[in-house]
Enzyme design. Structure first.
Site, mmCIF file in Angstrom:
data_model
loop_
_atom_site.group_PDB
_atom_site.id
_atom_site.type_symbol
_atom_site.label_atom_id
_atom_site.label_comp_id
_atom_site.label_asym_id
_atom_site.label_seq_id
_atom_site.Cartn_x
_atom_site.Cartn_y
_atom_site.Cartn_z
ATOM 1 N N SER A 61 0.796 -1.234 0.000
ATOM 2 C CA SER A 61 0.000 0.000 0.000
ATOM 3 C C SER A 61 0.826 1.282 0.000
ATOM 4 C CB SER A 61 -0.945 0.014 1.196
ATOM 5 O OG SER A 61 -1.969 -0.907 0.985
ATOM 6 N N LYS A 64 0.445 3.453 -2.951
ATOM 7 C CA LYS A 64 -0.711 4.346 -3.104
ATOM 8 C C LYS A 64 -0.305 5.823 -3.046
ATOM 9 C CE LYS A 64 -3.687 0.718 -1.187
ATOM 10 N NZ LYS A 64 -4.377 0.209 0.023
ATOM 11 N N TYR A 188 -3.965 -2.563 -10.134
ATOM 12 C CA TYR A 188 -3.799 -2.290 -8.696
ATOM 13 C C TYR A 188 -2.868 -3.321 -8.039
ATOM 14 C CZ TYR A 188 -5.054 -2.340 -3.739
ATOM 15 O OH TYR A 188 -4.996 -2.366 -2.367
ATOM 16 N N TYR A 240 -4.580 3.656 8.067
ATOM 17 C CA TYR A 240 -5.956 3.133 8.221
ATOM 18 C C TYR A 240 -6.507 3.450 9.611
ATOM 19 C CZ TYR A 240 -3.443 0.598 4.673
ATOM 20 O OH TYR A 240 -2.625 0.288 3.635
ATOM 21 N N VAL A 258 1.252 -3.655 3.778
ATOM 22 C CA VAL A 258 1.084 -4.924 4.459
ATOM 23 C C VAL A 258 2.325 -5.837 4.286
ATOM 24 C CG1 VAL A 258 -0.073 -6.313 2.684
ATOM 25 C CG2 VAL A 258 -0.928 -6.360 5.029
HETATM 26 N N1 LIG Z 1 -2.554 -2.698 3.394
HETATM 27 C C1 LIG Z 1 -2.058 -3.134 2.270
HETATM 28 O O1 LIG Z 1 -0.868 -3.036 2.020
HETATM 29 C C2 LIG Z 1 -3.031 -3.843 1.382
HETATM 30 C C3 LIG Z 1 -2.527 -4.056 -0.010
HETATM 31 C C4 LIG Z 1 -2.923 -5.390 -0.559
HETATM 32 N N2 LIG Z 1 -2.365 -5.529 -1.869
HETATM 33 C C5 LIG Z 1 -4.422 -5.532 -0.647
HETATM 34 O O2 LIG Z 1 -4.960 -5.054 -1.610
HETATM 35 O O3 LIG Z 1 -5.074 -6.092 0.189
#
Ligand SMILES: NC(=O)CC[C@H](N)C(=O)O
Length: 307
Positions: A61, A64, A188, A240, A258
């Site tokens: 993430s 992003k 994505y 988050y 993650v």
């Molecule tokens: N928090 C994350 O890094 C989530 C990214 C992971 N690729 C997902 O879409 O669930």
């Protein structure tokens, strides 16, 4: 700084509670949680590293931040018709708010928001073209053309896409996505599967640490106002439902992934990347957060006041 980082690595090695490695796809579940790396890059061109700072990991993430920057570059403030800028207070892959809020994701850093951002930057192009653009942008920011997608991670995410596919289809049902859901998801998942190390990541964040300019390249990447706004989103939404806790403990704009990485920005001071694969309950790096907390204490870099 180098002495501090070396001591930090030694201290963090002794910690046995290292969180839980992401296990929703086998490629992430097999990463050794004992690893920890940190890189601190300054606008004047200094960089300090310690631990596993040159080991590649899945940025997930954190990507992003880069797609948000691209989307703002392409469509400017029109992006805010597609995605909001409020913290969600919910897990990264939550669907609940979408129903009450007409399918408009709260912010660009939760999964639904990042999927909407990708849809916005595709602009009728095929995933391949869009991914080429994302990779070029990240390589440019990192000053490193060796950066690539981990195709095995991307393929595995596609295979286990039910949750993200639900978010995407739900948004599409509200007329929020213009492209084919699987094409958006494929794009994505590849953006999330970019493999980088701490040094490359810290290099990539430098423009956010100096008002939109990467001084080491002598290039303006975004306006000062845009850099400030991206930092504010990272502060409010980058972790988050753990964003408040991160602001409380670290006091810096940050974006977690993650895979266990965190990119943190100390405006005017440094771009920092940490990585340790074990996660806390909100899916943010446990040891990585602790490392940033220590670094912020040591340097007085919290945006909320020194020392
Ligand atoms: N928090 C994350 O890094 C989530 C990214 C992971 N690729 C997902 O879409 O669930």
């Amino acid at each position: 700084m180098q002495d501090f980082l070396n001591a930090l690595v030694a201290e963090l090695k002794l910690i046995t509670q290292r969180g839980k490695v992401a296990d929703y796809i086998p490629q992430l579940a097999s990463v050794d949680p004992a690893q920890f790396g940190i890189a601190v890059c300054t606008p004047s061109g200094d960089s300090f590293t310690a631990g596993d700072a040159t080991t590649l990991f899945s940025i997930q993430s954190i990507s992003k931040v880069f797609t948000l920057t691209m989307a703002l570059g392409k469509i400017g403030d029109g992006l805010w018709q597609h995605v909001g800028r409020e913290p969600s207070g919910n897990p990264f892959n939550s669907i609940v708010q979408l129903e009450h809020e007409m399918g408009k994701p709260r912010n660009p850093f939760i999964n639904a928001g990042a999927i909407a951002v990708v849809d916005a930057i595709m602009m009728g192009h095929e995933p391949k073209e869009c991914l080429g653009e994302i990779l070029s942008f990240v390589r440019y920011l990192a000053k490193d053309d060796s950066i690539c997608f981990d195709r095995v991670v991307a393929a595995s995410e596609m295979q286990h896409r039910d949750r993200n596919a639900s978010l995407a289809h739900f948004m599409k049902a509200f007329g929020r996505l213009r492209h084919d859901v699987d094409k958006v998801l494929g794009t994505y998942f590849h953006q999330c599967a970019i493999a980088m190390n701490c040094l490359q990541l810290a290099q990539s964040g430098l423009f956010l640490a100096s008002d939109g300019i990467d001084k080491t390249m002598g290039q303006r990447i975004v306006s000062a106002q845009r850099a400030r706004r991206i930092n504010s989103l990272m502060m409010m939404c980058g972790h988050y439902d753990g964003s408040g806790e991160f602001a409380f403990r670290v006091g810096l704009p940050g974006k977690s992934g993650v895979g266990g990485g965190i990119l943190a920005i100390a405006p005017g001071k440094a771009s920092i990347a940490v990585w340790s694969p074990g996660l806390d309950q909100q899916g943010n790096s446990l040891i990585g957060t602790l490392a940033l907390e220590r670094l912020a204490q040591f340097t007085g870099w919290s945006v909320f006041g020194q020392k």
